[in-house]
Enzyme design. Structure first.
Site, PDB file in Angstrom:
ATOM      1  CD  GLU A  21       2.536  -2.472  -8.268  1.00 41.03           C
ATOM      2  OE1 GLU A  21       2.243  -2.606  -7.074  1.00 41.03           O
ATOM      3  OE2 GLU A  21       1.696  -2.277  -9.163  1.00 41.03           O
ATOM      4  N   GLY A 112      -6.449 -11.447  -5.238  1.00 43.04           N
ATOM      5  CA  GLY A 112      -6.514 -11.243  -6.679  1.00 43.04           C
ATOM      6  C   GLY A 112      -7.895 -10.816  -7.101  1.00 43.04           C
ATOM      7  CE1 TYR A 153      -7.346  -2.980  -1.902  1.00 40.15           C
ATOM      8  CE2 TYR A 153      -6.974  -4.511  -0.077  1.00 40.15           C
ATOM      9  CZ  TYR A 153      -6.944  -4.223  -1.432  1.00 40.15           C
ATOM     10  OH  TYR A 153      -6.506  -5.167  -2.321  1.00 40.15           O
ATOM     11  N   PRO A 158     -12.571  -1.961  -2.456  1.00 39.14           N
ATOM     12  CG  PRO A 158     -11.705  -1.957  -4.617  1.00 39.14           C
ATOM     13  CD  PRO A 158     -11.297  -1.978  -3.191  1.00 39.14           C
ATOM     14  CG  ASP A 175     -11.659  -4.121   4.153  1.00 31.58           C
ATOM     15  OD1 ASP A 175     -12.132  -5.246   3.951  1.00 31.58           O
ATOM     16  OD2 ASP A 175     -11.215  -3.368   3.253  1.00 31.58           O
TER      17      ASP A 175
HETATM   18  C1  LIG Z   1      -0.443  -3.189  -3.324  1.00 32.59           C
HETATM   19  C2  LIG Z   1      -1.403  -3.995  -4.147  1.00 32.59           C
HETATM   20  C3  LIG Z   1      -0.935  -4.822  -5.145  1.00 32.59           C
HETATM   21  C4  LIG Z   1      -1.788  -5.592  -5.905  1.00 32.59           C
HETATM   22  N1  LIG Z   1      -1.283  -6.407  -6.864  1.00 32.59           N
HETATM   23  C5  LIG Z   1      -2.080  -7.214  -7.568  1.00 32.59           C
HETATM   24  C6  LIG Z   1      -1.583  -8.136  -8.514  1.00 32.59           C
HETATM   25  O1  LIG Z   1      -0.387  -8.202  -8.744  1.00 32.59           O
HETATM   26  N2  LIG Z   1      -2.414  -8.930  -9.170  1.00 32.59           N
HETATM   27  C7  LIG Z   1      -3.742  -8.903  -8.941  1.00 32.59           C
HETATM   28  O2  LIG Z   1      -4.467  -9.662  -9.560  1.00 32.59           O
HETATM   29  N3  LIG Z   1      -4.256  -8.025  -8.044  1.00 32.59           N
HETATM   30  C8  LIG Z   1      -3.463  -7.197  -7.362  1.00 32.59           C
HETATM   31  N4  LIG Z   1      -3.999  -6.322  -6.450  1.00 32.59           N
HETATM   32  C9  LIG Z   1      -5.421  -6.201  -6.343  1.00 32.59           C
HETATM   33  C10 LIG Z   1      -6.014  -7.198  -5.372  1.00 32.59           C
HETATM   34  O3  LIG Z   1      -5.721  -8.506  -5.730  1.00 32.59           O
HETATM   35  C11 LIG Z   1      -7.475  -6.985  -5.407  1.00 32.59           C
HETATM   36  O4  LIG Z   1      -7.799  -5.770  -4.825  1.00 32.59           O
HETATM   37  C12 LIG Z   1      -8.316  -8.085  -4.834  1.00 32.59           C
HETATM   38  O5  LIG Z   1      -9.667  -7.780  -5.121  1.00 32.59           O
HETATM   39  C13 LIG Z   1      -8.181  -8.254  -3.317  1.00 32.59           C
HETATM   40  O6  LIG Z   1      -7.007  -8.813  -2.954  1.00 32.59           O
HETATM   41  P1  LIG Z   1      -6.506  -8.730  -1.461  1.00 32.59           P
HETATM   42  O7  LIG Z   1      -5.313  -9.571  -1.338  1.00 32.59           O
HETATM   43  O8  LIG Z   1      -6.430  -7.361  -1.042  1.00 32.59           O
HETATM   44  O9  LIG Z   1      -7.740  -9.480  -0.828  1.00 32.59           O
HETATM   45  P2  LIG Z   1      -8.159  -9.910   0.578  1.00 32.59           P
HETATM   46  O10 LIG Z   1      -7.175  -9.476   1.591  1.00 32.59           O
HETATM   47  O11 LIG Z   1      -8.446 -11.335   0.495  1.00 32.59           O
HETATM   48  O12 LIG Z   1      -9.461  -9.046   0.798  1.00 32.59           O
HETATM   49  C14 LIG Z   1     -10.484  -8.890  -0.151  1.00 32.59           C
HETATM   50  C15 LIG Z   1     -11.767  -8.402   0.488  1.00 32.59           C
HETATM   51  O13 LIG Z   1     -12.444  -9.496   1.082  1.00 32.59           O
HETATM   52  C16 LIG Z   1     -12.633  -9.291   2.465  1.00 32.59           C
HETATM   53  N5  LIG Z   1     -12.389 -10.610   3.090  1.00 32.59           N
HETATM   54  C17 LIG Z   1     -11.760 -11.618   2.519  1.00 32.59           C
HETATM   55  N6  LIG Z   1     -11.729 -12.667   3.347  1.00 32.59           N
HETATM   56  C18 LIG Z   1     -12.293 -12.293   4.465  1.00 32.59           C
HETATM   57  C19 LIG Z   1     -12.524 -12.932   5.675  1.00 32.59           C
HETATM   58  N7  LIG Z   1     -12.102 -14.164   5.892  1.00 32.59           N
HETATM   59  N8  LIG Z   1     -13.155 -12.240   6.620  1.00 32.59           N
HETATM   60  C20 LIG Z   1     -13.558 -11.001   6.404  1.00 32.59           C
HETATM   61  N9  LIG Z   1     -13.370 -10.342   5.274  1.00 32.59           N
HETATM   62  C21 LIG Z   1     -12.731 -10.983   4.303  1.00 32.59           C
HETATM   63  C22 LIG Z   1     -11.622  -8.260   2.856  1.00 32.59           C
HETATM   64  O14 LIG Z   1     -11.988  -7.566   4.011  1.00 32.59           O
HETATM   65  C23 LIG Z   1     -11.613  -7.391   1.622  1.00 32.59           C
HETATM   66  O15 LIG Z   1     -12.685  -6.528   1.642  1.00 32.59           O
HETATM   67  C24 LIG Z   1      -3.159  -5.534  -5.671  1.00 32.59           C
HETATM   68  C25 LIG Z   1      -3.645  -4.703  -4.671  1.00 32.59           C
HETATM   69  C26 LIG Z   1      -2.786  -3.946  -3.917  1.00 32.59           C
HETATM   70  C27 LIG Z   1      -3.327  -3.032  -2.864  1.00 32.59           C
HETATM   71  N1  LIG Z   2      -2.681  -1.513  -5.982  1.00 32.26           N
HETATM   72  C1  LIG Z   2      -3.463  -2.359  -6.616  1.00 32.26           C
HETATM   73  O1  LIG Z   2      -4.622  -2.518  -6.284  1.00 32.26           O
HETATM   74  C2  LIG Z   2      -2.953  -3.146  -7.743  1.00 32.26           C
HETATM   75  C3  LIG Z   2      -1.633  -3.085  -8.071  1.00 32.26           C
HETATM   76  C4  LIG Z   2      -1.189  -3.861  -9.111  1.00 32.26           C
HETATM   77  C5  LIG Z   2      -2.077  -4.648  -9.797  1.00 32.26           C
HETATM   78  N2  LIG Z   2      -3.361  -4.687  -9.443  1.00 32.26           N
HETATM   79  C6  LIG Z   2      -4.329  -5.577 -10.124  1.00 32.26           C
HETATM   80  O2  LIG Z   2      -3.621  -6.722 -10.499  1.00 32.26           O
HETATM   81  C7  LIG Z   2      -4.126  -7.272 -11.682  1.00 32.26           C
HETATM   82  C8  LIG Z   2      -2.998  -7.484 -12.666  1.00 32.26           C
HETATM   83  O3  LIG Z   2      -2.337  -6.274 -12.860  1.00 32.26           O
HETATM   84  P1  LIG Z   2      -1.134  -6.064 -13.853  1.00 32.26           P
HETATM   85  O4  LIG Z   2      -0.123  -5.262 -13.157  1.00 32.26           O
HETATM   86  O5  LIG Z   2      -0.695  -7.375 -14.378  1.00 32.26           O
HETATM   87  O6  LIG Z   2      -1.748  -5.302 -15.104  1.00 32.26           O
HETATM   88  P2  LIG Z   2      -2.751  -4.076 -15.271  1.00 32.26           P
HETATM   89  O7  LIG Z   2      -2.608  -3.640 -16.669  1.00 32.26           O
HETATM   90  O8  LIG Z   2      -4.090  -4.420 -14.797  1.00 32.26           O
HETATM   91  O9  LIG Z   2      -2.140  -2.944 -14.337  1.00 32.26           O
HETATM   92  C9  LIG Z   2      -0.984  -2.254 -14.674  1.00 32.26           C
HETATM   93  C10 LIG Z   2      -0.538  -1.500 -13.478  1.00 32.26           C
HETATM   94  O10 LIG Z   2      -1.519  -0.596 -13.090  1.00 32.26           O
HETATM   95  C11 LIG Z   2      -1.556  -0.462 -11.689  1.00 32.26           C
HETATM   96  N3  LIG Z   2      -2.833  -0.947 -11.213  1.00 32.26           N
HETATM   97  C12 LIG Z   2      -3.685  -1.746 -11.866  1.00 32.26           C
HETATM   98  N4  LIG Z   2      -4.774  -1.928 -11.160  1.00 32.26           N
HETATM   99  C13 LIG Z   2      -4.612  -1.264 -10.036  1.00 32.26           C
HETATM  100  C14 LIG Z   2      -5.390  -1.087  -8.918  1.00 32.26           C
HETATM  101  N5  LIG Z   2      -6.542  -1.655  -8.755  1.00 32.26           N
HETATM  102  N6  LIG Z   2      -4.891  -0.309  -7.977  1.00 32.26           N
HETATM  103  C15 LIG Z   2      -3.709   0.273  -8.092  1.00 32.26           C
HETATM  104  N7  LIG Z   2      -2.930   0.116  -9.117  1.00 32.26           N
HETATM  105  C16 LIG Z   2      -3.378  -0.627 -10.074  1.00 32.26           C
HETATM  106  C17 LIG Z   2      -0.482  -1.290 -11.125  1.00 32.26           C
HETATM  107  O11 LIG Z   2       0.694  -0.565 -10.948  1.00 32.26           O
HETATM  108  C18 LIG Z   2      -0.313  -2.321 -12.210  1.00 32.26           C
HETATM  109  O12 LIG Z   2       0.927  -2.912 -12.136  1.00 32.26           O
HETATM  110  C19 LIG Z   2      -5.181  -6.318 -12.167  1.00 32.26           C
HETATM  111  O13 LIG Z   2      -6.417  -6.838 -11.784  1.00 32.26           O
HETATM  112  C20 LIG Z   2      -4.887  -5.041 -11.398  1.00 32.26           C
HETATM  113  O14 LIG Z   2      -6.034  -4.279 -11.180  1.00 32.26           O
HETATM  114  C21 LIG Z   2      -3.818  -3.960  -8.424  1.00 32.26           C
END
Ligand SMILES: Cc1cc2nc3c(=O)[nH]c(=O)nc-3n(C[C@H](O)[C@H](O)[C@H](O)COP(=O)(O)OP(=O)(O)OC[C@H]3O[C@@H](n4cnc5c(N)ncnc54)[C@H](O)[C@@H]3O)c2cc1C
Ligand SMILES: NC(=O)c1ccc[n+]([C@@H]2O[C@H](COP(=O)([O-])OP(=O)(O)OC[C@H]3O[C@@H](n4cnc5c(N)ncnc54)[C@H](O)[C@@H]3O)[C@@H](O)[C@H]2O)c1
Ligand SMILES: C[S@@+](CC[C@H](N)C(=O)[O-])C[C@H]1O[C@@H](n2cnc3c(N)ncnc32)[C@H](O)[C@@H]1O
Length: 627
Positions: A21, A112, A153, A158, A175
């Protein structure tokens, strides 16, 4: 290809897969460096690489642009993250349409986080409150176009982590069930949030299976690289840290190197435990850095720095459109991105034999994006000036730069997008240095190979149990006088074919018009002979404009207009020849000895247009293809 299909293929083969990633860097310089890093990391054969989407769409344009280049220039199967909060539907549709246009088939569908500085996210009109809505939307509007991955998760999201154990248990199961909904809505793969307690991951997978989730659940692994970063990330992700790891880190937290080494050791142990338990692959959060991720994979025996997988001598773009591509002209070997750019509009690609896809169908030189690799940003210009000289007095200074490049003292040259010479060059490196010392300024080469095993770490490629072959090749610039002397010598060696051309288009060759020469081929069990690299006279004439333009665009442009330095470069670009030489005798030929012979050996006078007295003729102009 969809990631799920690639993963299933790896699972069937019993070969663990891995992926990397990346996130969009904040500066232009950072973006340039990211592509170089991805290029290097892609050479280890990740199943895919993914790029994050800034919270609330804050990096939308950059993420889309990086994703397009990853797929089509870095040539690695790409997955783009896409979040749906704060995103009106038309923005999501625009992003998905663009992905489709780029040939990208993989999306990580997320809710997000709120954009930086905001407490909560906005549910836009028409929905999109969670990732489930996005998965449904993609399947409803794009059918099967995309493979969809979702986040899982192991310790619950969180937002729902609370101190009360009873409520926590309830939230965790909610979840898990919610994840099931995302899968039922059409997602085909899960990547987990990072974790440091492996048992939590195993329990999570068990729990997911117990509610009927059958999709692969790929563990997301973040190697610890700095103490501060580790604390920050585990803090806001609410990741539990086993007491032993916390204590180990506490003891070394002020020693950056020790923390990094510990991160590699712990990452290796964690991944080994995961693989031993039967996990099919690993997803690595690289934080845009390569050392820790690669060290872990190397410790696990999943990558070998000395022997990277090479299905072909050049990296094929994973896009649908280019799947049939099997042959490329050698001239762009060191500038694959330029080649990909200039052939981006081709509808069909040469396959098997070098087919009809020829100049002048090559894109024009107007796209200087990849031309300006070394002279784009001010930092790159500084780096280039440091390598090529703050000023140039004479041709001798230029020769010295080529000598330094071929001896490995510097690692940038205008004619290469790579950071260093390739392994195969080791076999002829001393000869190349000698050629450059004698004013034949080399930009491309390959040693002769007469049946090396396809597994050879330096020249091998293709399937196992095969043999690969190469004709010796050198491409260089030389002065008109050198070329005249050389041409006479080349004419005395029947196995040698050559082409030479200057910027004005005056040319000389002993190659019959239109003759395409396969210079690399491989013989594999139960397959036709594969010949992926050719010397093609018509492509050479197209390449020469790029090759000469690189003198002035990349190198000359570093110096002030009217300066001595610029004049040195412009003189060479304006008068020297670009020469491409093949020794067709890959068994007994000795191309380098022919080229190295003293210039005075035999030098019949040549006429002004480059054609000489020894029977050579001008290169036939490119065929015009019917519109
Ligand atoms: C691998 C990975 C990559 C990520 N990359 C990014 C990124 O590029 N950019 C970024 O901004 N963030 C990223 N995130 C962070 C992520 O967007 C945040 O953690 C965000 O708060 C939740 O997104 P989600 O898609 O997991 O949410 P969801 O799957 O929508 O879940 C969020 C929470 O809401 C609850 N929930 C939502 N809807 C319902 C429903 N209908 N019924 C019951 N419960 C519900 C879920 O159980 C969970 O607790 C990443 C996270 C991971 C693990
Ligand atoms: N696994 C994740 O949950 C995850 C992964 C990527 C990005 N994000 C979230 O996406 C949004 C945009 O991220 P970005 O990549 O443009 O910039 P950023 O500066 O927030 O994050 C840089 C890098 O840190 C890591 N990271 C950031 N937040 C993380 C998180 N909560 N858990 C695990 N790894 C995390 C990822 O590799 C990400 O690409 C932020 O809100 C970030 O927290 C979450
Ligand atoms: C990709 S390869 C050649 C083709 C390849 N063997 C094939 O079969 O497709 C291009 C080679 O040129 C070498 N090279 C790069 N810059 C060079 C230079 N300035 N002079 C000579 N060789 C160079 C690289 O090390 C690399 O091995």
């Amino acid at each position: 290809m969809k990631i799920i299909d690639k993963m299933n293929a790896s699972i069937k083969e019993g070969k663990p897969f891995f992926s990397f990633e990346f996130f969009p860097p904040r500066t232009e310089e950072g973006v340039e460096n990211l592509f170089d890093r991805q290029d290097r990391m892609a050479s280890y054969g990740p199943t895919f690489c993914d790029i994050t989407w800034g919270a609330g769409g804050s990096t939308a344009d950059l993420t889309l642009d990086i994703a397009a280049k990853m797929q089509n220039m870095v040539c690695v199967e790409t997955m783009m993250h896409l979040t749906c909060t704060n995103m009106p539907e038309e923005k999501l549709r625009d992003a998905l349409d663009k992905l489709k246009g780029y040939g990208i088939q993989n999306v990580l569908a997320l809710r997000g986080d709120p954009p930086k500085g905001q407490e909560s996210f906005t549910v836009v009109e028409g929905g999109f409150a969670c990732a489930l809505d996005l998965v449904k939307y993609i399947r409803a509007h794009y059918g099967d176009t995309f493979g969809i991955c979702v986040a899982g998760y192991p310790e619950a999201h969180p937002d729902v982590i609370v101190d009360d154990p009873e409520r926590m248990k309830e939230n965790y199961w909610k979840d898990v069930h919610y994840l099931k909904e995302k899968i039922d809505a059409g997602a085909d793969l899960v990547i987990t949030q990072l974790f440091y307690d492996v048992e939590r991951y195993f329990q999570f997978v068990k729990d997911c299976r117990s509610v009927g989730i059958t999709a692969p659940i790929i563990p997301g692994v973040m190697p610890i690289m700095t103490y501060g970063g580790f604390k920050r990330m585990t803090g806001f992700c609410k990741t539990s840290v086993p007491p032993r790891i916390a204590a180990d880190l506490e003891a070394i937290k002020d020693n950056e190197e020790a923390v990094k080494a510990y991160g590699i050791e712990l990452g290796t142990k964690t991944c080994r435990a995961l693989l031993d338990a039967g996990v099919p692959g690993l997803h690595l959060y690289t934080l845009n850095l390569e050392a820790s991720a690669l060290a872990i994979l190397e410790n696990l025996g999943l990558v070998n720095k000395a022997q990277r997988p090479r299905p072909l001598p050049w990296r094929k773009a994973p896009s649908h459109k280019r799947l049939a591509e099997e042959v490329r002209p050698i001239h762009w070997s060191n500038r694959p991105k330029a080649y990909l750019t200039r052939t981006a509009d081709w509808d069909s690609f040469p396959a098997g034999r070098w087919g009809n896809a020829r100049s002048p169908a090559y894109g024009t030189l107007s796209d200087y994006q990849f031309m300006r690799r070394h002279s784009g940003s001010e930092k790159r210009r500084e780096k280039a000036r440091a390598a090529w000289g703050a000023s140039l007095n004479s041709v001798a200074d230029v020769v010295n730069v080529f000598v330094k490049y071929t001896s490995g003292e510097i690692n940038v040259l205008p004619w290469s997008e790579m950071d260093s010479l390739q392994h195969e060059t080791g076999k002829i490196q001393e000869r190349l240095v000698a050629l450059n010392r004698s004013d034949l300024l080399t930009i491309n080469s390959q040693p002769a190979v007469n049946g090396a095993p396809s597994s050879d770490p330096h020249v091998g490629w293709g399937a196992g149990n095969g043999y690969v072959y190469q004709k010796a090749y050198v491409e260089f610039f030389c002065s008109p006088a050198s070329f005249r002397a050389l041409e006479a010598r080349l004419a005395c060696v029947p196995s040698i074919t050559y082409m030479a051309v200057n910027a004005a288009g005056q040319s000389a060759t002993n190659v019959p018009a239109g003759a395409v020469n396969a210079v690399t081929w491989g013989v594999f069990p139960a397959r036709e002979v594969i010949q992926p690299t050719v010397v093609d006279p018509q492509s050479f004439l197209v390449w020469k404009d790029e090759a000469f333009a690189l003198w002035t665009e990349e190198w000359g442009s570093l110096y002030a207009p009217g300066s001595r330095s610029r004049a040195v470069i412009e003189d060479i670009a304006g008068s020297w020849y670009l020469v491409s030489v093949v020794d067709n005798d890959y068994v007994r030929g000795d191309l380098f000895s022919v080229l190295e012979a003293p210039a005075a050996a035999a030098a019949p006078s040549a006429n002004g247009n480059g054609a000489s007295a020894n029977g050579s003729h001008a290169i036939a102009e490119p065929e015009r293809l019917a519109a």
